[in-house]
Design an enzyme around this catalytic site. Sequence first.
Site, PDB file in Angstrom:
ATOM      1  N   LEU A 216       0.735  -1.353  -0.112  1.00 36.89           N
ATOM      2  CA  LEU A 216      -0.134   0.234  -0.414  1.00 36.89           C
ATOM      3  C   LEU A 216       0.920   1.438  -0.053  1.00 36.89           C
ATOM      4  O   LEU A 216       0.586   2.377  -0.616  1.00 36.89           O
ATOM      5  CB  LEU A 216      -0.855  -0.006   1.307  1.00 36.89           C
ATOM      6  CG  LEU A 216      -2.150  -0.691   1.178  1.00 36.89           C
ATOM      7  CD1 LEU A 216      -2.765  -0.781   2.271  1.00 36.89           C
ATOM      8  CD2 LEU A 216      -2.791  -0.924  -0.467  1.00 36.89           C
ATOM      9  N   ASP A 271       1.881 -15.228   2.825  1.00 38.71           N
ATOM     10  CA  ASP A 271       2.816 -14.734   1.881  1.00 38.71           C
ATOM     11  C   ASP A 271       2.799 -12.861   1.131  1.00 38.71           C
ATOM     12  O   ASP A 271       2.823 -12.294   1.353  1.00 38.71           O
ATOM     13  CB  ASP A 271       4.172 -15.428   1.280  1.00 38.71           C
ATOM     14  CG  ASP A 271       5.410 -14.904   1.951  1.00 38.71           C
ATOM     15  OD1 ASP A 271       5.539 -13.822   3.020  1.00 38.71           O
ATOM     16  OD2 ASP A 271       6.123 -14.437   0.491  1.00 38.71           O
ATOM     17  N   HIS A 276      -0.999  -8.402   0.078  1.00 33.68           N
ATOM     18  CA  HIS A 276      -0.169  -7.853  -0.737  1.00 33.68           C
ATOM     19  C   HIS A 276      -1.175  -7.430  -2.552  1.00 33.68           C
ATOM     20  O   HIS A 276      -1.703  -6.210  -2.422  1.00 33.68           O
ATOM     21  CB  HIS A 276       1.162  -7.798  -1.448  1.00 33.68           C
ATOM     22  CG  HIS A 276       1.927  -8.220  -0.249  1.00 33.68           C
ATOM     23  ND1 HIS A 276       1.516  -7.522   0.595  1.00 33.68           N
ATOM     24  CD2 HIS A 276       3.020  -8.712  -0.313  1.00 33.68           C
ATOM     25  CE1 HIS A 276       2.833  -7.729   1.675  1.00 33.68           C
ATOM     26  NE2 HIS A 276       3.527  -8.593   0.626  1.00 33.68           N
TER      27      HIS A 276
END
Length: 517
Positions: A216, A271, A276
């Site tokens: 982000l 992960d 993400h």
Amino acid sequence: MGSGLWSIEKRDSFRSESFSREFEDVPESGSLSIIVLGASGDLAKKKTFPALFNLYRQGFLPPNEVHIFGYARTKISDDELRSRIRGYLVHDKGASSQHLDDVSKFLQLIKYVSGSYDSEDGFRLLDKEISKHEYSKNTVEGSSRRLFYLALPPSVYPSVCKMVRTYCVNKSDLGGWTRIVVEKPFGKDLESAEQLSSQIGELFEEPQIYRIDHYLGKELVQNLLVLRFANRFFLPLWNRDNIHNVQIVFREDFGTEGRGGYFDEYGIIRDIIQNHLLQVLCLVAMEKPVSLKPEYIRDEKVKVLQSVLPINDDEVVLGQYEGYRDDPTVPDQSNTPTFATVVLRIHNERWEGVPFILKAGKALNSRKAEIRVQFKDVPGDIFKCKKQGRNEFVIRLQPSEAMYMKLTVKKPGLEMSTVQSELDLSYGQRYQGVTIPEAYERLILDTIRGDQQHFVRRDELKAAWEIFTPLLHRIDNGETKPLAYQPGSRGPAEADELLEKAGYVQTHGYIWIPPTL
Ligand SMILES: NC(=O)C1=CN([C@@H]2O[C@H](COP(=O)(O)OP(=O)(O)OC[C@H]3O[C@@H](n4cnc5c(N)ncnc54)[C@H](OP(=O)(O)O)[C@@H]3O)[C@@H](O)[C@H]2O)C=CC1
Ligand SMILES: O=C1O[C@H](COP(=O)(O)O)[C@@H](O)[C@H](O)[C@H]1O
């Protein structure tokens, strides 16, 4: 217009001119203590301290207000910690004397306190050192600001938060504050994440908790809302009527070397994908927020996540690269995926029927992270341009930040034929000489400013785990197994087959000529 206009300017205070700060600005004048817990670890050395140094160099951490504390179990002196960090701040022998001078001054701001993560003594000592610093800056008790950065494994979050809450918080509320920054992995599934959230939630209020997801903080991720909502031409196109599929891709051309033990417990979905890539998906798919207030943005992200349908096993391909289990820290029978392609379906008016393909892998043939928005074929195609490939809008997050629109144009020349070309915004070309800040730099600055826009809220995290937990449990129970793939390849061929099944049409024969030529 000179490119220098885009440079970050030296500021003399923490006040921000950012559009995101619509919320009230309370004047903050007390001293600022940044406490890095887990200071001897990898993340602290590679990311946290270098980010703090960059902020210091740009004038965001004025030495008359700021002090930095490292805390860890290792018994080392202030100077030993400083010399460990130094190696990550001075990269080459030819560093300028100005740079070296900045490094030395920055390192002098750092003090080390040793203690365990559940010891009263250690945290009492830490509090004493912080208070000493605040006193030396003549800070009125209560107006000081304390930022605790947990560069630690999540297993110790509850005890560390308890210690901080009991012994180290800002003593009263005279404009000061205490905030904590926590890293991913935040839990392993819905239940463990909720448990962790409750434990921390009993100690700190949500506005004090900053759950960091460094994607982000990436430049082009931060650009997504601007692109989508500040440009008229995207507004009518950004929906199921025009977009056929969206890919969000993360590829690394190296394996899990040195991190096998950690990685094997988590795997590529926990992960990379659950955090993400899913955060990027939210920004691509969400509705326009009421305003740029962090809570409005996070409300919209939660709505997208809650609209994601359960994952269909037929729309998942898992892989594990050959040689992964050779790592002595990885069990011989490991079932952990190092590659995954997962199709998500968003059940709402804008996105019904549009596959969002999330793809991530280690030890592949290239390193990149990108968003690829593929548009539908042109109806009533009079140019027979289908052969050229579909319009695509690609946002490359890394390396070499760029966004480009692949489109069909008339091939220059006497004949009326078509060719695929691009409208290209390559940052290296367009913003020459502009340094793009590191994600961590930006996010740490946000924590100091109290801007939670780019941090994950508790309900957002819960919704993210709800999407992936059933699949993760099936993998953990060995019901779904990864396919083997060659390191240095594109991953399992089945992943490209899934892409095709989802309706992605690969462009063949497109040649990009970099604009420098
Ligand atoms: N400003 C810039 O820097 C610009 C750069 N370019 C460059 O031009 C080149 C071509 O552009 P572009 O079309 O975007 O990128 P690519 O040719 O790299 O990829 C096109 C798409 O095809 C997929 N793909 C590749 N091989 C296969 C396969 N065997 N089966 C199925 N799918 C496959 C890729 O998936 P996957 O993601 O899995 O690889 C990607 O989605 C790239 O290198 C790009 O970086 C183009 C325009 C501007
Ligand atoms: O969070 C993580 O991210 C890195 C990749 O980060 P990037 O900014 O270099 O793209 C990844 O290597 C690591 O496995 C993961 O934990």
